[in-house]
Structure formats: structure tokens, C-alpha cells
Scaffold this motif. Sequence first.
Motif, short mmCIF file in Angstrom:
data_model
loop_
_atom_site.label_atom_id
_atom_site.label_comp_id
_atom_site.label_asym_id
_atom_site.label_seq_id
_atom_site.Cartn_x
_atom_site.Cartn_y
_atom_site.Cartn_z
N THR A 35 -11.37 -34.76 -18.66
CA THR A 35 -11.58 -36.20 -18.49
C THR A 35 -12.67 -36.64 -19.47
O THR A 35 -13.74 -36.04 -19.50
N ILE A 36 -12.36 -37.65 -20.25
CA ILE A 36 -13.32 -38.21 -21.20
C ILE A 36 -13.83 -39.53 -20.63
O ILE A 36 -13.03 -40.39 -20.22
N ILE A 37 -15.14 -39.66 -20.58
CA ILE A 37 -15.77 -40.91 -20.13
C ILE A 37 -16.75 -41.36 -21.20
O ILE A 37 -17.54 -40.56 -21.70
N VAL A 38 -16.67 -42.63 -21.55
CA VAL A 38 -17.60 -43.23 -22.52
C VAL A 38 -18.23 -44.45 -21.87
O VAL A 38 -17.54 -45.33 -21.36
N LEU A 39 -19.56 -44.48 -21.88
CA LEU A 39 -20.30 -45.64 -21.40
C LEU A 39 -21.13 -46.16 -22.58
O LEU A 39 -21.95 -45.42 -23.13
N HIS A 73 -26.17 -60.79 -25.10
CA HIS A 73 -25.35 -61.34 -24.03
C HIS A 73 -24.49 -62.52 -24.51
O HIS A 73 -23.91 -63.22 -23.70
N ASP A 74 -24.43 -62.72 -25.82
CA ASP A 74 -23.70 -63.87 -26.33
C ASP A 74 -22.24 -63.52 -26.61
O ASP A 74 -21.79 -62.40 -26.37
N ILE A 75 -21.51 -64.48 -27.14
CA ILE A 75 -20.09 -64.29 -27.42
C ILE A 75 -19.88 -63.17 -28.44
O ILE A 75 -18.96 -62.36 -28.31
N GLN A 76 -20.75 -63.10 -29.45
CA GLN A 76 -20.63 -62.07 -30.47
C GLN A 76 -20.77 -60.67 -29.85
O GLN A 76 -20.01 -59.76 -30.19
N SER A 77 -21.70 -60.50 -28.91
CA SER A 77 -21.88 -59.21 -28.25
C SER A 77 -20.65 -58.82 -27.46
O SER A 77 -20.23 -57.66 -27.45
N LYS A 78 -20.04 -59.81 -26.79
CA LYS A 78 -18.82 -59.53 -26.03
C LYS A 78 -17.68 -59.11 -26.96
O LYS A 78 -16.90 -58.20 -26.65
N LEU A 79 -17.59 -59.76 -28.12
CA LEU A 79 -16.58 -59.39 -29.11
C LEU A 79 -16.79 -57.97 -29.59
O LEU A 79 -15.85 -57.17 -29.67
N PHE A 80 -18.05 -57.60 -29.88
CA PHE A 80 -18.34 -56.24 -30.32
C PHE A 80 -18.01 -55.23 -29.23
O PHE A 80 -17.49 -54.15 -29.51
N ALA A 81 -18.30 -55.57 -27.99
CA ALA A 81 -18.01 -54.65 -26.87
C ALA A 81 -16.51 -54.36 -26.81
O ALA A 81 -16.10 -53.20 -26.65
N HIS A 82 -15.69 -55.39 -26.97
CA HIS A 82 -14.24 -55.19 -26.97
C HIS A 82 -13.79 -54.39 -28.20
O HIS A 82 -12.88 -53.56 -28.11
N SER A 83 -14.44 -54.63 -29.33
CA SER A 83 -14.10 -53.88 -30.54
C SER A 83 -14.39 -52.39 -30.38
O SER A 83 -13.58 -51.54 -30.75
N PHE A 84 -15.57 -52.07 -29.80
CA PHE A 84 -15.92 -50.67 -29.61
C PHE A 84 -15.01 -50.00 -28.58
O PHE A 84 -14.64 -48.84 -28.73
N SER A 85 -14.63 -50.75 -27.57
CA SER A 85 -13.69 -50.22 -26.58
C SER A 85 -12.37 -49.88 -27.25
O SER A 85 -11.79 -48.81 -27.02
N GLY A 86 -11.89 -50.78 -28.10
CA GLY A 86 -10.65 -50.52 -28.85
C GLY A 86 -10.78 -49.34 -29.78
O GLY A 86 -9.84 -48.56 -29.96
N TYR A 87 -11.96 -49.19 -30.40
CA TYR A 87 -12.22 -48.06 -31.30
C TYR A 87 -12.03 -46.74 -30.56
O TYR A 87 -11.31 -45.85 -31.01
N PHE A 88 -12.68 -46.63 -29.40
CA PHE A 88 -12.58 -45.39 -28.62
C PHE A 88 -11.17 -45.17 -28.08
O PHE A 88 -10.65 -44.06 -28.11
N LYS A 89 -10.55 -46.24 -27.59
CA LYS A 89 -9.18 -46.10 -27.08
C LYS A 89 -8.24 -45.61 -28.17
O LYS A 89 -7.39 -44.76 -27.95
N GLY A 90 -8.40 -46.15 -29.37
CA GLY A 90 -7.56 -45.73 -30.49
C GLY A 90 -7.76 -44.27 -30.83
O GLY A 90 -6.80 -43.54 -31.08
#
Length: 196
Positions: free
Chosen positions: A10-14, A20-37
Motif C-alpha cells: 500500500t502506497i500512501i502519500v500525504l 490557502h488561495d486558489i493557486q495553492s489549490k490548483l497546485f495541490a490538484h496538480s501534485f495529486s495528479g503527478y503522483f497518481k500518474g
Amino acid sequence: NLEKIIKNKTIIVLADVMGHDIQSKLFAHSFSGYFKGLLEHTDEINLAKVLGSLSSDMYADPLLSNTFLTCIALEITDQHINIVSAGHPCPLIFKQGNYQTINVTGQLAGLSLDSHYETVTVNLNQEDKLFLYTDGLLDWMKDKSEQASFLGDLSNIANTTKHHSLDVMSDQFLEYFNSRCKTPIDDMTFLLIEKK
């Protein structure tokens, strides 16, 4: 927070993106996609190399290089847990009313082109709880002794609720956090992991 089962692991990434702005939320989704890929197309993974690649990619990218990211990644097997950290708070093991800090460190992702990360291997005994958290759990307390006392209180809660589910223990942790921290200065995430 990302979890994926690859073969018998099991791989877990935190990860915690600063801001806390819109740009930070965008980066969070980008990094999530990076790891998922990365995790989607492999049966074998070396988390230290993954974080090294992430750091290099962030450093080389003009936009991402202006982002601060802490990250901790786990590879959980039946025998042990491998942990790699990029500037993330050190995880803890709660055991019998005490806690032990796991000394796993590494520089923030994106600070250099050739970041190197070390893997720390730990074993959990029955009733031990591995505790991962973001810095929002403690950064409202400036005093290190106060933070240590707070973590000691969490270990006592873990001990008194050890025969309950992790959900019950998590609820108790959150209730205690809310009773102590009246004005959080950052968002906070934590994970509890136990041996099956």
C-alpha cells in the motif's frame, strides 16, 4: 492525501502545499495528479526516487519553483513500512501511552535539481499506531515544550482508546485538538495507521 495498492504493498502519500488561495489549490490538484500518474503505470516503485524526481521537476519549472510543498510517502508491506520525507513533520509511533519520533527528514521539494532522499524503515507492533500529520497540527503553539506536551496528550488518548477503532481514536484526537486550538493558523490533516 493519496492511497494506492500496488501488488502486495500500500502506497500512501500525504502532501501539504503552502498557502490557502486558489493557486495553492490548483497546485495541490496538480501534485495529486503527478503522483497518481506515476503510481498508475508501475508495479515497482522507489519512493525516494519519486520524491527526487518531483523535486527536480519542481525546481526546473518556472511556476512550480515558486511553490512550497512538504510531502511524506509510505510503502506499507506485511513486514515493514518504508518512509520518505521531503520537509514534512516527522511521523510518530504511539505505543503504550508514549510516543516515539521517527527521524525521517529531507529537504523541501523543489529546492534543488538533484535532491536526494533517504528511506527509513520501521516496524509496527500490535496496538502501535503510526501517526502522520501536517504542520497545522502544532504550528499554533510556538513553544516546543508545549508541542511535546500536546503530543504526549495525544499518545495518552491513543492508549486509552487502543481497543477502539481508528475512527473513534481519530474523533478523540480531533475533539482534543479543537478544545485546545481555538484559533488555528493553518489547515490540518492527520492519518493514523495500525498493523492488521
